[in-house]
Design a protein around this motif. Structure first.
Motif, mmCIF file in Angstrom:
data_model
loop_
_atom_site.group_PDB
_atom_site.id
_atom_site.type_symbol
_atom_site.label_atom_id
_atom_site.label_comp_id
_atom_site.label_asym_id
_atom_site.label_seq_id
_atom_site.Cartn_x
_atom_site.Cartn_y
_atom_site.Cartn_z
ATOM 1 N N PHE A 124 18.829 42.385 97.035
ATOM 2 C CA PHE A 124 18.677 41.392 95.974
ATOM 3 C C PHE A 124 18.164 40.069 96.531
ATOM 4 O O PHE A 124 17.241 39.458 95.980
ATOM 5 N N SER A 125 18.754 39.612 97.624
ATOM 6 C CA SER A 125 18.340 38.347 98.220
ATOM 7 C C SER A 125 16.888 38.400 98.668
ATOM 8 O O SER A 125 16.126 37.438 98.480
ATOM 9 N N HIS A 126 16.503 39.520 99.255
ATOM 10 C CA HIS A 126 15.110 39.666 99.700
ATOM 11 C C HIS A 126 14.165 39.628 98.506
ATOM 12 O O HIS A 126 13.103 38.994 98.536
ATOM 13 N N SER A 127 14.582 40.312 97.429
ATOM 14 C CA SER A 127 13.746 40.335 96.230
ATOM 15 C C SER A 127 13.611 38.945 95.641
ATOM 16 O O SER A 127 12.508 38.504 95.269
ATOM 17 N N VAL A 128 14.745 38.216 95.562
ATOM 18 C CA VAL A 128 14.698 36.862 95.012
ATOM 19 C C VAL A 128 13.845 35.960 95.880
ATOM 20 O O VAL A 128 13.029 35.165 95.384
ATOM 21 N N SER A 129 14.034 36.079 97.196
ATOM 22 C CA SER A 129 13.339 35.184 98.121
ATOM 23 C C SER A 129 11.825 35.370 98.069
ATOM 24 O O SER A 129 11.067 34.400 98.121
ATOM 25 N N HIS A 130 11.387 36.616 97.955
ATOM 26 C CA HIS A 130 9.958 36.883 98.064
ATOM 27 C C HIS A 130 9.300 37.183 96.717
ATOM 28 O O HIS A 130 8.221 36.664 96.415
ATOM 29 N N ASP A 131 9.951 38.000 95.899
ATOM 30 C CA ASP A 131 9.303 38.474 94.676
ATOM 31 C C ASP A 131 9.385 37.472 93.528
ATOM 32 O O ASP A 131 8.535 37.499 92.633
ATOM 33 N N LEU A 132 10.414 36.611 93.511
ATOM 34 C CA LEU A 132 10.551 35.646 92.426
ATOM 35 C C LEU A 132 9.994 34.280 92.782
ATOM 36 O O LEU A 132 9.372 33.615 91.957
ATOM 37 N N ARG A 133 10.207 33.845 94.001
ATOM 38 C CA ARG A 133 9.754 32.502 94.368
ATOM 39 C C ARG A 133 8.227 32.421 94.468
ATOM 40 O O ARG A 133 7.645 31.365 94.193
ATOM 41 N N ALA A 134 7.589 33.531 94.847
ATOM 42 C CA ALA A 134 6.125 33.503 94.977
ATOM 43 C C ALA A 134 5.444 33.220 93.636
ATOM 44 O O ALA A 134 4.615 32.293 93.533
ATOM 45 N N PRO A 135 5.724 33.980 92.564
ATOM 46 C CA PRO A 135 5.081 33.635 91.276
ATOM 47 C C PRO A 135 5.492 32.268 90.751
ATOM 48 O O PRO A 135 4.710 31.603 90.071
ATOM 49 N N LEU A 136 6.719 31.830 91.074
ATOM 50 C CA LEU A 136 7.148 30.508 90.634
ATOM 51 C C LEU A 136 6.324 29.422 91.309
ATOM 52 O O LEU A 136 5.941 28.416 90.679
ATOM 53 N N ARG A 137 6.032 29.615 92.580
ATOM 54 C CA ARG A 137 5.171 28.662 93.288
ATOM 55 C C ARG A 137 3.773 28.638 92.678
ATOM 56 O O ARG A 137 3.136 27.574 92.577
ATOM 57 N N HIS A 138 3.290 29.809 92.245
ATOM 58 C CA HIS A 138 1.970 29.871 91.606
ATOM 59 C C HIS A 138 1.969 29.096 90.305
ATOM 60 O O HIS A 138 1.010 28.358 90.000
ATOM 61 N N ILE A 139 3.044 29.236 89.535
ATOM 62 C CA ILE A 139 3.146 28.505 88.272
ATOM 63 C C ILE A 139 3.104 27.011 88.528
ATOM 64 O O ILE A 139 2.350 26.266 87.879
ATOM 65 N N SER A 140 3.922 26.568 89.474
ATOM 66 C CA SER A 140 3.965 25.131 89.785
ATOM 67 C C SER A 140 2.613 24.629 90.268
ATOM 68 O O SER A 140 2.156 23.537 89.880
ATOM 69 N N SER A 141 1.955 25.413 91.094
ATOM 70 C CA SER A 141 0.649 24.997 91.635
ATOM 71 C C SER A 141 -0.397 24.892 90.537
ATOM 72 O O SER A 141 -1.164 23.909 90.468
ATOM 73 N N PHE A 142 -0.438 25.897 89.657
ATOM 74 C CA PHE A 142 -1.453 25.879 88.599
ATOM 75 C C PHE A 142 -1.162 24.798 87.564
ATOM 76 O O PHE A 142 -2.089 24.223 86.979
ATOM 77 N N VAL A 143 0.127 24.502 87.333
ATOM 78 C CA VAL A 143 0.467 23.399 86.435
ATOM 79 C C VAL A 143 -0.043 22.089 87.016
ATOM 80 O O VAL A 143 -0.632 21.248 86.301
ATOM 81 N N ALA A 144 0.163 21.887 88.317
ATOM 82 C CA ALA A 144 -0.308 20.661 88.958
ATOM 83 C C ALA A 144 -1.824 20.563 88.907
ATOM 84 O O ALA A 144 -2.392 19.477 88.639
ATOM 85 N N LEU A 145 -2.507 21.694 89.146
ATOM 86 C CA LEU A 145 -3.973 21.691 89.090
ATOM 87 C C LEU A 145 -4.476 21.407 87.684
ATOM 88 O O LEU A 145 -5.466 20.674 87.477
ATOM 89 N N THR A 146 -3.788 21.975 86.698
ATOM 90 C CA THR A 146 -4.186 21.737 85.303
ATOM 91 C C THR A 146 -3.996 20.281 84.927
ATOM 92 O O THR A 146 -4.849 19.678 84.248
ATOM 93 N N GLN A 147 -2.861 19.692 85.331
ATOM 94 C CA GLN A 147 -2.612 18.277 85.042
ATOM 95 C C GLN A 147 -3.681 17.392 85.690
ATOM 96 O O GLN A 147 -4.147 16.417 85.092
ATOM 97 N N GLU A 148 -4.064 17.757 86.908
ATOM 98 C CA GLU A 148 -5.087 16.982 87.603
ATOM 99 C C GLU A 148 -6.431 17.126 86.904
ATOM 100 O O GLU A 148 -7.204 16.157 86.789
#
Length: 401
Positions: free
Chosen positions: A170-194
């Motif tokens: 579970f920890s491995h899944s959370v660390s890698h499988d969930l945080r990666a798409p979340l980082r993508h969301i944050s990055s694309f939101v920042a790019l869109t705002q810019e």
């Protein structure tokens, strides 16, 4: 009848104290044959009294043949003991358990002093026979309970190992499988705002800001979830921990983090010393004190007290009390549950992991934590910790991952 036998019989033919002894008494020669036996043992073994005259068997009688079934191991031990005595050797007393009829068990205690004949040669050895049926049954029951306990411990150990493995996955899944798409969301939101720039539609910018805040909050929740999972498995670095210096250290950090806040800190300098993990206990205190700082923010004269009391059992309880907004305990059944909050996140920051982590750490130390609160009247968190830390790993070793 010789003088020894006559001395064991009363003049009127009644049984002598030797025969009426509450234990079995028997003399055994080097060939394992009975030389003499008292009436108590004759009765215990359900033997025919006619086969004995004055306690002496009327025909050669092997002692171990009187019990059923004969234990070869007991025979070997007894034969070796008698052979040593016959040679004049010094040896420790022999104790053997032998099975009797009707599920009875007898304990035979053979002495170390041999009986010699008129020529000074070995004649026999004396033995005391005790009815050990009750003791044997108790020992068998204890052994059975021990086996059952070992089986339950083994099952529980396997369950814990499986649970730990699931946590790792579970920890491995959370660390890698969930945080990666979340980082993508944050990055694309920042790019869109810019890309949109400050002149974009205000409603769109508000949507973008909400997405960014939600992404950040979700990232914090994932970190809190991983920390909660880790806290259940981390080893305790046990040592004597004086709580007063630990509290002062946490308070200094909080004062540095909130330099604009005016808070009256009341700290008992005689807080108890406990045995546990100083880093984890500091984490408990930090979570509780951060809550107190957070929920006294609206008070013009904030007051946070760290003290102690002694309960009815004589146990010393450490408490953290504040005069903050408090909350109604009747509406907080899951106060220590993960991600449970008693106030809206727009009013007070936090994601609801602090109390859950505090409870997990306190329980790892074998203690308990609870809260007393009233709406608009502040709250008091109490912690009770044992003098000695209770940790399964210290008793059974670290469970394999």
């Amino acid at each position: 009848m010789d003088n020894k036998t006559a001395s064991r019989e009363a003049p009127d033919g009644a049984f002598s104290p030797y025969d009426r002894a509450p234990c079995g008494l028997v003399s055994i020669d080097a060939g394992l044959c009975v030389v003499h036996m008292n009436q108590t043992l004759i009765g215990w073994l359900a033997l025919d009294p006619a086969g004995f005259k004055g306690g002496r068997p009327t025909r050669p009688t092997d002692f171990l043949s009187l019990v059923h079934p004969t234990d070869p191991h007991a025979r070997d031990l007894l034969a070796s003991h008698l052979a040593l005595l016959a040679r004049g050797a010094h040896c420790a007393p022999l104790e053997i358990d032998i099975p009797g009829t009707n599920d009875r068990v007898f304990r035979v205690e053979v002495g170390t002093e041999p009986v010699l004949d008129a020529q000074g040669k070995f004649a026999c050895a004396s033995a005391v026979v005790l009815d050990a049926t009750t003791r044997s049954q108790a020992e068998h029951r204890v052994a059975e309970l021990k086996r059952e306990l070992e089986q339950r411990v083994n099952r529980r150990t396997h369950q814990l190992m499986a649970a730990n493995k699931d946590i790792d996955v579970f920890s491995h899944s959370v660390s890698h499988d969930l945080r990666a798409p979340l980082r993508h969301i944050s990055s694309f939101v920042a790019l869109t705002q810019e890309r949109l720039g400050p002149a974009a539609d205000s409603q769109v910018l508000q949507y973008q800001s909400s997405i960014a805040k939600a992404s950040k909050r979700m990232g914090l929740m994932i970190e809190g979830l991983l920390e909660y999972a880790r806290m259940g498995r981390v080893s305790l670095a046990r040592q004597q921990v004086p709580l007063s210096p630990l509290v002062h250290g946490v308070v200094r950090h909080l004062q540095a983090e909130h330099p604009a806040r005016s808070i009256e800190w009341v700290i008992d300098d005689d807080l108890p010393q406990v045995r546990g993990d100083a880093i984890l206990l500091a984490e408990v205190l930090r979570n509780l004190l951060e809550n107190a700082v957070n929920f006294t923010r609206t008070r013009p004269a904030a007051r946070i007290e760290i003290g102690q009391w002694t309960d009815s059992t004589g146990e010393r309880v450490v408490f953290v009390r504040d005069n903050g907004v408090g909350f109604d305990l009747e509406h907080a059944p899951n106060l220590f549950a993960l991600f449970q909050r008693q106030h809206h996140s727009m009013d007070y920051e936090g994601i609801g992991t602090g109390l859950a982590l505090a409870q997990r750490i306190v329980e790892r130390h074998g203690g308990r934590i609870w809260c007393e609160s009233a709406s608009s009247e502040g709250c008091t968190f109490a912690i009770s910790l044992p003098a000695q830390v209770i940790d399964l790993e210290s008793e059974f070793g670290r469970l394999p991952a």
